[in-house]
Design an enzyme around this catalytic site. Structure first.
Site, PDB file in Angstrom:
ATOM      1  N   ASP A 202       0.996  -1.087   0.176  1.00  0.00           N
ATOM      2  CA  ASP A 202      -0.110  -0.048  -0.178  1.00  0.00           C
ATOM      3  C   ASP A 202       0.892   1.000   0.127  1.00  0.00           C
ATOM      4  OD1 ASP A 202      -1.594   2.238   0.722  1.00  0.00           O
ATOM      5  OD2 ASP A 202      -3.054   1.070   1.876  1.00  0.00           O
ATOM      6  N   HIS A 203       0.952   1.847  -1.070  1.00  0.00           N
ATOM      7  CA  HIS A 203       2.376   3.026  -1.479  1.00  0.00           C
ATOM      8  C   HIS A 203       1.857   3.931  -0.531  1.00  0.00           C
ATOM      9  CE1 HIS A 203      -0.929   4.715  -4.103  1.00  0.00           C
ATOM     10  NE2 HIS A 203      -0.558   5.886  -3.839  1.00  0.00           N
ATOM     11  N   HIS A 265      -5.971   2.511   1.268  1.00  0.00           N
ATOM     12  CA  HIS A 265      -5.363   3.724   1.835  1.00  0.00           C
ATOM     13  C   HIS A 265      -5.443   4.460   2.930  1.00  0.00           C
ATOM     14  CE1 HIS A 265      -3.415   2.795  -1.858  1.00  0.00           C
ATOM     15  NE2 HIS A 265      -4.050   3.560  -2.803  1.00  0.00           N
TER      16      HIS A 265
END
Length: 511
Positions: A202-203, A265
């Site tokens: 999950d950036h 996110h």
């Protein structure tokens, strides 16, 4: 169920020499090497890590895709990608030449056993030539339907375990479309890789400000005593985009804003804000605490969804002298689409620290500006001693993009006669404070995976808990008639989102 990370490597983050030496030699095998993610994010990140001497000289990449390419043609394409998308500018000749020597390419279909046989031979040759010690990191940058297929083929070819070194798997989101599909995907992947070898990326968790939440809270003694229901009135987490779906209409038709942003996110950001202090700083302890928060989110009932969740879809507007299409006019979108391009949800956390404190999450396309931030609003002073006409609340704002930093807003006396208060702020900005460029989220996360540090990656129980939090909303919205579009491009979303906060006496920030 909480999953233990016991049995993984000792946490490299605690190693004081970690950043004084290159990461272990390894091969990164990228499935989907001709895709946008590889060109825009992965190869620029790996080149930057090489330039900064963070990767071993024996580091290598094997790109896999259906298109037939030679190694040299793949290297040329990747140089073009780094030139176009690297934030640090075009690659330096000497550094690029050394980096390019470790780039290889294998063409084939992800479900073709013969391709995996060729890959096994290529990995054996690279291990000898570049002394990678059998370490391999597989990166699935493909359609989710290929995740289990690729993992199964790797296992059948004997590529998931090795007599020496390690084998790890990075999986891109989405992790399923709902709770049932997420559970099936987890079971499918765990047939071939142990949970400790699966890195769900999950950036957002790789962004500096999100990481800095941990340092800010647990590295200082100032704010943690106030970090609870006794002092915090509510929390707002915003991820706004000024652009539309930009050619991703077909994707949004299947996904929507709630699935695309909030389920992964923003709920991970919420968990990082709301977690209890871990007993130690390692992957197991940090992820255990984030998981507890997600599992403590109060499930919404069908009646709750009507007042605590708002769906939106942008309509056409004229802004800046140009006409902007509505979502239903975008390519790949049905003319009567009910996909949400905006979603706002009120979550409640049922534990002693946060009982009664609403967490407001919102995300949307075609909003007035691009901004991602966390705004923590503190309770007002118990006794108003001064004239509070026009007074602003005490806010702690953690800016994730576009400029990463932290602001504290409070009241101060205006100069001159009388006791008149005015809002002021103290600001911290990464660029001005440290004078150096920030690593991209993918640089951080790729390096962590190579080091074996899963702290910033999501775990099976965390993924399933976040799906449980949004599942009631998805169910109601999928069976409801939506009156779309319900907000014009360039506005802050549907009026119903304002009413969602107003019934508690709160209002959205306008960043």
């Amino acid at each position: 169920m909480s999953l233990s990370d016991a049995g993984t490597e000792a946490n490299p983050f605690l190693d004081p020499l970690r950043f004084d030496r290159p990461a272990p030699a390894c091969v990164v095998v990228i499935f989907g090497a001709n895709g946008d993610l590889t060109k825009r994010k992965l190869l620029p990140a790996l080149y930057s890590l090489t330039r900064d001497r963070r990767l071993s000289p024996g580091f290598a990449v094997v790109g896999i895709s259906r298109t037939a390419l030679s190694d040299d043609a793949f290297r040329d394409k990747m140089r073009e990608a780094v030139t176009q998308f690297s934030e640090s500018g075009p690659p330096e000749a000497g550094i690029w030449d050394a980096f390019a020597q470790g780039l290889y390419y294998e063409a084939g279909n992800f479900d073709d056993p013969a391709m995996y046989t060729r890959l096994a031979g290529r990995l054996g040759d690279i291990a000898q030539a570049r002394q990678t010690g059998g370490n391999v990191l597989y990166y699935l940058s493909t359609q989710p339907s290929f995740y289990a297929v690729a993992a199964g083929q790797l296992s059948a070819a004997g590529l998931t375990r090795a007599s020496e070194g390690w084998r790890r798997l990075i999986v891109e989101k989405p992790f399923g479309r709902d709770l049932d599909s997420a559970r099936r995907l987890n079971l499918d992947l765990q047939r071939f890789f142990p949970e400790t070898g699966i890195y769900r990326i999950d950036h957002y968790l790789g962004k500096e400000t999100v990481q800095n939440i941990l340092a800010f809270r647990f590295g200082n003694g100032i704010f943690e005593p106030l970090w609870n229901r006794g002092y915090i009135q509510h929390v707002q987490i915003t991820a706004a985009e000024s652009i539309g779906v930009e050619g991703r209409g077909a994707y949004y038709e299947e996904s929507g804003a709630l699935r695309d942003m909030i389920q992964n996110h923003l709920l991970q950001v919420l968990a990082t804000i709301a977690m209890e202090p871990p007993g130690r700083f390692d992957a197991a302890a940090v992820r255990d605490e984030r998981s507890k928060v997600l599992r403590a989110i109060r499930p919404l009932t069908r009646d709750d969804v009507a007042t605590e969740a708002v769906a939106g879809q942008y309509g056409p507007a004229r802004l800046g002298g140009r006409d902007l299409p509505g979502y239903r006019q975008e390519p790949g979108v049905k003319p009567d689409s009910i996909a949400n391009t905006y979603a706002a949800v009120t979550f409640s956390i049922d534990n002693w620290r946060w009982a009664g404190v609403p967490f407001y999450l919102r995300t949307g396309k075609r909003l007035p500006k691009r901004v991602t931030e966390i705004a923590i609003q503190f309770a007002p002073a118990p006794l108003p001693l001064f004239d509070h006409t026009g007074a602003q609340p005490n806010l702690l704002i953690l800016r994730i993009q576009p400029e990463e930093g932290i602001s504290l807003k409070f009241q101060s006396k205006s100069p001159g006669a009388g006791m008149h208060l005015r809002g002021v702020s103290m600001d911290f900005n990464y660029g001005s404070s440290f004078g150096a460029g920030l690593p991209s989220a993918y640089e951080t996360l790729l390096l962590d995976a190579i080091e074996g540090d899963a702290t910033l990656y999501t775990r099976q129980d965390m993924v399933e808990a976040s799906w449980q939090a949004v599942e009631p909303i998805l169910e109601v919205w999928s069976n409801a008639r939506a009156d779309f579009p319900n907000y014009a491009s360039g506005t802050w979303g549907p009026e119903a989102a304002d009413r969602m906060l107003a019934h508690r006496g709160h209002q959205w920030r306008r960043p």
